[in-house]
Design an enzyme around this catalytic site. Structure first.
Site, PDB file in Angstrom:
ATOM      1  N   LYS A   1      40.439 -35.876  23.358  1.00  0.00           N
ATOM      2  CA  LYS A   1      39.581 -36.413  24.425  1.00  0.00           C
ATOM      3  C   LYS A   1      38.346 -37.113  23.869  1.00  0.00           C
ATOM      4  O   LYS A   1      38.012 -38.221  24.255  1.00  0.00           O
ATOM      5  CB  LYS A   1      39.128 -35.298  25.384  1.00  0.00           C
ATOM      6  CG  LYS A   1      40.257 -34.564  26.079  1.00  0.00           C
ATOM      7  CD  LYS A   1      39.751 -33.499  27.022  1.00  0.00           C
ATOM      8  CE  LYS A   1      38.959 -32.391  26.356  1.00  0.00           C
ATOM      9  NZ  LYS A   1      39.717 -31.581  25.369  1.00  0.00           N
TER      10      LYS A   1
ATOM     11  N   ARG B   1      35.822 -28.381  34.027  1.00  0.00           N
ATOM     12  CA  ARG B   1      36.779 -27.497  33.364  1.00  0.00           C
ATOM     13  C   ARG B   1      37.183 -26.337  34.260  1.00  0.00           C
ATOM     14  O   ARG B   1      37.982 -25.505  33.851  1.00  0.00           O
ATOM     15  CB  ARG B   1      36.110 -26.918  32.114  1.00  0.00           C
ATOM     16  CG  ARG B   1      36.646 -27.439  30.791  1.00  0.00           C
ATOM     17  CD  ARG B   1      35.763 -26.820  29.722  1.00  0.00           C
ATOM     18  NE  ARG B   1      36.328 -26.796  28.419  1.00  0.00           N
ATOM     19  CZ  ARG B   1      36.058 -27.691  27.457  1.00  0.00           C
ATOM     20  NH1 ARG B   1      35.307 -28.735  27.703  1.00  0.00           N
ATOM     21  NH2 ARG B   1      36.562 -27.531  26.264  1.00  0.00           N
TER      22      ARG B   1
ATOM     23  N   ARG C   1      39.657 -30.681  11.980  1.00  0.00           N
ATOM     24  CA  ARG C   1      38.565 -31.499  12.556  1.00  0.00           C
ATOM     25  C   ARG C   1      37.263 -31.325  11.786  1.00  0.00           C
ATOM     26  O   ARG C   1      36.858 -30.232  11.448  1.00  0.00           O
ATOM     27  CB  ARG C   1      38.339 -31.063  14.022  1.00  0.00           C
ATOM     28  CG  ARG C   1      37.072 -31.660  14.632  1.00  0.00           C
ATOM     29  CD  ARG C   1      37.082 -31.675  16.137  1.00  0.00           C
ATOM     30  NE  ARG C   1      37.231 -30.369  16.743  1.00  0.00           N
ATOM     31  CZ  ARG C   1      37.468 -30.193  18.044  1.00  0.00           C
ATOM     32  NH1 ARG C   1      37.586 -31.229  18.857  1.00  0.00           N
ATOM     33  NH2 ARG C   1      37.593 -28.971  18.532  1.00  0.00           N
TER      34      ARG C   1
ATOM     35  N   ARG D   1      33.186 -27.045  13.077  1.00  0.00           N
ATOM     36  CA  ARG D   1      32.564 -26.262  14.145  1.00  0.00           C
ATOM     37  C   ARG D   1      32.902 -24.779  14.008  1.00  0.00           C
ATOM     38  O   ARG D   1      34.028 -24.429  13.688  1.00  0.00           O
ATOM     39  CB  ARG D   1      33.063 -26.776  15.503  1.00  0.00           C
ATOM     40  CG  ARG D   1      32.390 -28.078  15.916  1.00  0.00           C
ATOM     41  CD  ARG D   1      33.079 -28.761  17.063  1.00  0.00           C
ATOM     42  NE  ARG D   1      33.542 -27.868  18.117  1.00  0.00           N
ATOM     43  CZ  ARG D   1      34.171 -28.293  19.209  1.00  0.00           C
ATOM     44  NH1 ARG D   1      34.391 -29.581  19.400  1.00  0.00           N
ATOM     45  NH2 ARG D   1      34.565 -27.447  20.119  1.00  0.00           N
TER      46      ARG D   1
ATOM     47  N   ARG E   1      40.387 -20.214  23.139  1.00  0.00           N
ATOM     48  CA  ARG E   1      40.033 -21.414  23.910  1.00  0.00           C
ATOM     49  C   ARG E   1      41.258 -21.982  24.616  1.00  0.00           C
ATOM     50  O   ARG E   1      41.163 -22.459  25.745  1.00  0.00           O
ATOM     51  CB  ARG E   1      39.397 -22.471  22.994  1.00  0.00           C
ATOM     52  CG  ARG E   1      37.919 -22.155  22.731  1.00  0.00           C
ATOM     53  CD  ARG E   1      37.385 -22.850  21.496  1.00  0.00           C
ATOM     54  NE  ARG E   1      37.520 -24.286  21.537  1.00  0.00           N
ATOM     55  CZ  ARG E   1      37.571 -25.064  20.472  1.00  0.00           C
ATOM     56  NH1 ARG E   1      37.509 -24.537  19.263  1.00  0.00           N
ATOM     57  NH2 ARG E   1      37.684 -26.359  20.611  1.00  0.00           N
TER      58      ARG E   1
HETATM   59  P1  ADP Z   1      36.983 -29.171  22.746  1.00  0.00           P
HETATM   60  O1  ADP Z   1      36.642 -30.645  22.636  1.00  0.00           O
HETATM   61  O2  ADP Z   1      37.625 -28.685  21.514  1.00  0.00           O
HETATM   62  O3  ADP Z   1      37.740 -28.846  23.973  1.00  0.00           O
HETATM   63  P2  ADP Z   1      34.271 -28.880  23.631  1.00  0.00           P
HETATM   64  O4  ADP Z   1      33.344 -29.487  22.665  1.00  0.00           O
HETATM   65  O5  ADP Z   1      34.639 -29.648  24.836  1.00  0.00           O
HETATM   66  O6  ADP Z   1      35.587 -28.447  22.833  1.00  0.00           O
HETATM   67  O7  ADP Z   1      33.735 -27.486  24.118  1.00  0.00           O
HETATM   68  C1  ADP Z   1      33.253 -26.501  23.210  1.00  0.00           C
HETATM   69  C2  ADP Z   1      32.779 -25.286  24.002  1.00  0.00           C
HETATM   70  O8  ADP Z   1      31.666 -25.665  24.832  1.00  0.00           O
HETATM   71  C3  ADP Z   1      33.793 -24.694  24.970  1.00  0.00           C
HETATM   72  O9  ADP Z   1      34.677 -23.778  24.344  1.00  0.00           O
HETATM   73  C4  ADP Z   1      32.860 -23.998  25.977  1.00  0.00           C
HETATM   74  O10 ADP Z   1      32.331 -22.792  25.452  1.00  0.00           O
HETATM   75  C5  ADP Z   1      31.712 -24.990  26.078  1.00  0.00           C
HETATM   76  N1  ADP Z   1      31.968 -25.969  27.152  1.00  0.00           N
HETATM   77  C6  ADP Z   1      32.178 -27.300  27.012  1.00  0.00           C
HETATM   78  N2  ADP Z   1      32.367 -27.890  28.211  1.00  0.00           N
HETATM   79  C7  ADP Z   1      32.279 -26.901  29.140  1.00  0.00           C
HETATM   80  C8  ADP Z   1      32.406 -26.864  30.562  1.00  0.00           C
HETATM   81  N3  ADP Z   1      32.655 -27.963  31.276  1.00  0.00           N
HETATM   82  N4  ADP Z   1      32.249 -25.665  31.175  1.00  0.00           N
HETATM   83  C9  ADP Z   1      31.979 -24.550  30.484  1.00  0.00           C
HETATM   84  N5  ADP Z   1      31.871 -24.513  29.146  1.00  0.00           N
HETATM   85  C10 ADP Z   1      32.019 -25.674  28.465  1.00  0.00           C
HETATM   86  P1  ADP Z   2      39.090 -32.914  21.908  1.00  0.00           P
HETATM   87  O1  ADP Z   2      37.828 -33.658  22.248  1.00  0.00           O
HETATM   88  O2  ADP Z   2      40.144 -33.065  22.957  1.00  0.00           O
HETATM   89  O3  ADP Z   2      38.834 -31.491  21.528  1.00  0.00           O
HETATM   90  P2  ADP Z   2      39.053 -34.500  19.441  1.00  0.00           P
HETATM   91  O4  ADP Z   2      38.948 -35.909  19.886  1.00  0.00           O
HETATM   92  O5  ADP Z   2      37.840 -33.839  18.886  1.00  0.00           O
HETATM   93  O6  ADP Z   2      39.724 -33.605  20.615  1.00  0.00           O
HETATM   94  O7  ADP Z   2      40.240 -34.433  18.365  1.00  0.00           O
HETATM   95  C1  ADP Z   2      40.588 -33.213  17.699  1.00  0.00           C
HETATM   96  C2  ADP Z   2      40.959 -33.540  16.251  1.00  0.00           C
HETATM   97  O8  ADP Z   2      42.193 -34.275  16.231  1.00  0.00           O
HETATM   98  C3  ADP Z   2      39.961 -34.412  15.507  1.00  0.00           C
HETATM   99  O9  ADP Z   2      39.936 -33.998  14.169  1.00  0.00           O
HETATM  100  C4  ADP Z   2      40.525 -35.833  15.623  1.00  0.00           C
HETATM  101  O10 ADP Z   2      40.165 -36.642  14.512  1.00  0.00           O
HETATM  102  C5  ADP Z   2      42.015 -35.564  15.657  1.00  0.00           C
HETATM  103  N1  ADP Z   2      42.776 -36.492  16.516  1.00  0.00           N
HETATM  104  C6  ADP Z   2      42.422 -36.960  17.736  1.00  0.00           C
HETATM  105  N2  ADP Z   2      43.411 -37.734  18.260  1.00  0.00           N
HETATM  106  C7  ADP Z   2      44.416 -37.733  17.355  1.00  0.00           C
HETATM  107  C8  ADP Z   2      45.715 -38.354  17.298  1.00  0.00           C
HETATM  108  N3  ADP Z   2      46.169 -39.098  18.311  1.00  0.00           N
HETATM  109  N4  ADP Z   2      46.478 -38.135  16.199  1.00  0.00           N
HETATM  110  C9  ADP Z   2      46.018 -37.356  15.183  1.00  0.00           C
HETATM  111  N5  ADP Z   2      44.820 -36.751  15.181  1.00  0.00           N
HETATM  112  C10 ADP Z   2      44.006 -36.933  16.227  1.00  0.00           C
END
Ligand code: ADP
Ligand code: ADP
Length: 216
Positions: free
Chosen positions: A15, A90, A129, A162, A173
């Site tokens: 995302k 979420r 990542r 992270r 998660r």
């Molecule tokens: P990822 O991209 O791997 O899904 P995020 O960076 O979006 O992770 O989120 C990291 C953490 O931040 C989540 O596990 C949660 O604890 C918190 N978080 C992020 N967005 C939300 C949301 N919309 N509501 C509640 N907690 C959130």
């Molecule tokens: P989210 O915000 O949904 O948690 P991220 O954009 O942070 O996901 O992506 C998670 C990890 O996967 C990062 O290390 C990113 O570089 C990698 N990644 C994202 N999209 C792709 C893809 N299409 N193919 C391979 N790796 C990807």
């Protein structure tokens, strides 16, 4: 009226990566709830301290705190032409709150790309990542490595893994996602806003599909 795009999908599906590409192309604001929490953590604000206790456990930060934070963020002038929401809403309560706050701005959610991948792929992506300290630019040690290990290509800041990307927290998660966020798939499908994007392919291919679907 501003355009609002909600990127939906499990942790690690891509995302943030896609949101940054879309934001660069459209000049819409990229609003990532996770990035805002991490920024608050870095600056040791009260919000950051509250959020940390939940993030470390892989749980969601309470709705009221999260909703207030997003309301505040999308009121900023840089959100005037459009917003790409990444990681919010979420929960169903967050989705309802979003609808209410957007109606105050005379807006609504325009489209909800739902990016999907298998759990194996999510675990592999999260496991490799690396995130940039300054602005949250995203890398992967295998799929999109930086030019120089440990250094952000864009702003030269340090790359870090992270705390919540540890194996145990990732499992939690994904569980939380299935329990609390999956209901939003039907919620937005029911409103005719949802379109599913296969997130298993390379970044550029996912972007292509996303753009084609958004144009429609
Ligand atoms: P990822 O991209 O791997 O899904 P995020 O960076 O979006 O992770 O989120 C990291 C953490 O931040 C989540 O596990 C949660 O604890 C918190 N978080 C992020 N967005 C939300 C949301 N919309 N509501 C509640 N907690 C959130
Ligand atoms: P989210 O915000 O949904 O948690 P991220 O954009 O942070 O996901 O992506 C998670 C990890 O996967 C990062 O290390 C990113 O570089 C990698 N990644 C994202 N999209 C792709 C893809 N299409 N193919 C391979 N790796 C990807």
């Amino acid at each position: 009226m501003a355009t609002f795009i909600v990127l939906l999908g499990p942790p690690g599906v891509g995302k943030g990566t896609q949101a940054k590409v879309l934001a660069d192309m459209t000049k819409f604001a990229h609003v990532s709830s996770g990035d805002i929490f991490r920024e608050n953590l870095k600056n040791q604000t009260e919000l950051g301290k509250v959020a940390k206790s939940y993030m470390d456990k892989g749980e969601l930060v309470p709705d009221d705190v999260t909703i207030r934070m997003i309301r505040d963020r999308i009121s900023h002038p840089d959100c005037g032409s459009g917003v790409i929401l990444d990681g919010f809403p979420r929960t169903p309560a967050q989705a309802d709150a979003l609808e209410k706050m957007l109606s105050e701005f005379n807006g609504h959610v325009d489209a909800v790309p739902y990016i999907t991948a298998t759990e194996d792929i999510l675990i592999e992506r999260i496991g490799g990542r690396w995130s940039c300290r300054a602005q949250g630019h995203i890398y992967h040690q295998k799929f999109s490595p930086p030019k120089q290990a440990g250094v952000c290509d864009v702003d030269g800041s340090e790359l870090f893994q992270r705390d919540d990307d540890k194996v145990e927290t990732v499992a939690k998660r994904i569980h939380v996602y299935l329990e609390q966020t999956i209901p939003l798939v039907d919620y937005y499908r029911g409103k005719g806003k949802l379109f599913e994007i296969d997130g298993t392919q390379a970044v550029e291919q996912v972007t292509e599909k996303l753009l084609a679907a958004l144009k429609r």
